[in-house]
Design an enzyme around this catalytic site. Structure first.
Site, short mmCIF file in Angstrom:
data_model
loop_
_atom_site.label_atom_id
_atom_site.label_comp_id
_atom_site.label_asym_id
_atom_site.label_seq_id
_atom_site.Cartn_x
_atom_site.Cartn_y
_atom_site.Cartn_z
N HIS A 42 1.17 -1.17 0.04
CA HIS A 42 0.03 0.10 0.09
C HIS A 42 0.44 1.58 -0.16
O HIS A 42 2.01 1.16 0.06
CB HIS A 42 -1.12 0.34 1.28
CG HIS A 42 -0.51 0.02 2.50
ND1 HIS A 42 0.42 -0.65 2.99
CD2 HIS A 42 -0.26 0.96 3.64
CE1 HIS A 42 0.79 -0.64 4.32
NE2 HIS A 42 0.36 0.97 4.61
N HIS A 93 1.30 3.89 1.83
CA HIS A 93 1.95 4.50 2.78
C HIS A 93 3.94 4.89 2.50
O HIS A 93 4.66 3.76 2.89
CB HIS A 93 1.49 3.77 4.48
CG HIS A 93 0.04 4.54 4.98
ND1 HIS A 93 -0.95 3.64 4.86
CD2 HIS A 93 -0.38 5.38 4.63
CE1 HIS A 93 -1.94 4.59 5.75
NE2 HIS A 93 -1.80 5.10 4.77
N ASP A 124 5.64 4.80 5.08
CA ASP A 124 6.96 3.10 5.28
C ASP A 124 6.88 2.88 5.03
O ASP A 124 7.08 1.52 5.32
CB ASP A 124 6.20 3.44 6.98
CG ASP A 124 5.20 3.56 7.31
OD1 ASP A 124 4.10 3.82 6.71
OD2 ASP A 124 4.84 2.24 8.16
N HIS A 125 6.13 1.99 3.88
CA HIS A 125 6.71 0.84 2.40
C HIS A 125 6.81 1.26 0.87
O HIS A 125 6.83 0.15 0.57
CB HIS A 125 4.70 0.61 2.56
CG HIS A 125 4.32 -0.26 3.70
ND1 HIS A 125 4.04 -1.32 4.35
CD2 HIS A 125 3.81 0.91 5.00
CE1 HIS A 125 3.28 -1.04 5.75
NE2 HIS A 125 3.27 0.32 6.46
N HIS A 179 -7.51 -0.38 6.53
CA HIS A 179 -6.33 0.68 6.18
C HIS A 179 -6.23 1.19 5.19
O HIS A 179 -6.13 2.42 5.43
CB HIS A 179 -4.97 -1.04 6.66
CG HIS A 179 -3.84 0.41 6.83
ND1 HIS A 179 -3.28 0.71 7.77
CD2 HIS A 179 -2.43 0.38 6.13
CE1 HIS A 179 -2.60 1.21 8.12
NE2 HIS A 179 -1.91 1.10 6.84
N ASP A 224 -0.06 -3.71 6.30
CA ASP A 224 -0.80 -3.49 7.56
C ASP A 224 -1.99 -3.72 7.55
O ASP A 224 -3.26 -2.62 8.64
CB ASP A 224 -0.97 -1.71 7.51
CG ASP A 224 0.38 -1.21 8.27
OD1 ASP A 224 1.51 -2.47 7.99
OD2 ASP A 224 1.00 -0.24 7.91
N HIS A 251 5.12 -4.54 11.09
CA HIS A 251 4.70 -3.79 12.18
C HIS A 251 5.54 -4.73 13.32
O HIS A 251 4.33 -5.76 13.49
CB HIS A 251 4.04 -2.56 12.73
CG HIS A 251 4.11 -1.44 10.89
ND1 HIS A 251 4.94 0.34 11.52
CD2 HIS A 251 3.15 -1.58 10.19
CE1 HIS A 251 4.82 0.54 10.61
NE2 HIS A 251 3.73 -0.24 9.82
FE FE Z 1 2.49 1.19 7.92
ZN ZN Z 2 0.33 1.84 6.46
#
Ligand code: FE
Ligand code: ZN
Length: 255
Positions: free
Chosen positions: A55, A57, A59-60, A113, A132, A170
């Site tokens: 996805h 975001h 942090d990905h 999410h 996530d 995570h």
């Molecule tokens: Fe994340």
């Molecule tokens: Zn995420």
């Protein structure tokens, strides 16, 4: 076993799974950063052949462009997210199948999410990469999707065999477990798991991967049929599982 998975811990609590074939070819899942992946690949003599994104975001995704330009590799990711992850070269939709590292990766769309979130399932290896969407004893926050969408998405994942090994993105396990215990204090599987998780974390080790069977017994978001959970949310035993899920996700946001 033709493939194995190693986790690179990065940032506060992210994991980057590296899927490695016997010949050293590898896939990188959701690289938050490029440098730690690059170092890992060099230290272990691996050859990246592609990136799997779940996805949009940051942090990905923040490590994608650096790895893509250095290794000239394909980037697989949700078709829905093309407009916000322009690095994606191979857009994917529900039901797509990828043949990579001599394995078949099945794509499932799991909105909740985010609206574009996808997961990767490798049936032959009993492995899944869920980003996530599902966490150990938890599930992703609803940034874009509705509780109904997330409930439906999780109900697709529970169709996988109990023995499925699940890689999420995570290390939220300990705090998720505290919330789970507040909802189901009498769940003995949960009590036992929390003791194990505390031990693992006190040594600084990852609690990931998890297993579907373990999640079914301890993850409150997969246990909304539990009358104990309904009672602790202040709901009547007749409350539907979907309405229980909605209340549970709301309660977790306030926890
Ligand atoms: Fe994340
Ligand atoms: Zn995420």
């Amino acid at each position: 076993m033709p493939i194995k998975v190693e986790l690179i811990p990065v940032l506060e609590d992210n994991y980057i799974p590296i899927i490695i074939a016997e010949n050293g070819n590898c896939l990188i899942v959701d690289p938050a950063l490029a440098k730690p992946v690059d170092d890992f690949v060099n230290q272990n003599g691996l050859k990246p052949i592609g990136i799997l994104n779940t996805h949009h975001h940051w942090d990905h995704t923040d490590g994608i462009e650096g790895l893509k330009s250095k290794y000239k590799i394909e980037v697989f990711g949700p078709k829905y997210d093309l407009y916000r992850v322009p690095s994606i070269t191979n857009p994917l939709v529900n039901g797509d199948k990828l043949d990579l590292l001599n394995c078949t990766f099945e794509i499932l769309e799991v909105p909740g999410h985010t609206l574009g979130h996808i997961v990767y399932y490798v049936k032959s290896e009993n492995l899944a990469f869920v980003g996530d969407t599902l966490f150990a004893m938890g599930c992703g926050r609803l940034f874009e999707g509705s509780p109904e969408q997330m409930y439906k998405s999780l109900n697709q994942l529970v169709l996988w065999p109990d023995s499925t090994t699940i890689y999420c993105a995570h290390e939220y396990t300990e705090s998720n477990g505290q919330f789970a215990l507040s909802m189901e204090p009498d769940n003995t599987d949960l009590q036992l798991r929390m003791k194990q998780v505390e031990q693992i974390r006190s040594k600084g080790r990852p609690t990931i991967p998890t297993q579907m069977g373990v999640e079914k017994r301890t993850n409150p978001f997969l246990r909304v049929h539990s009358t104990e959970i309904k009672r602790n949310l202040g709901l009547s035993p007749e409350t539907s599982n979907e309405a229980t899920f909605t209340a549970l996700r709301h309660a977790k946001d306030q926890f």
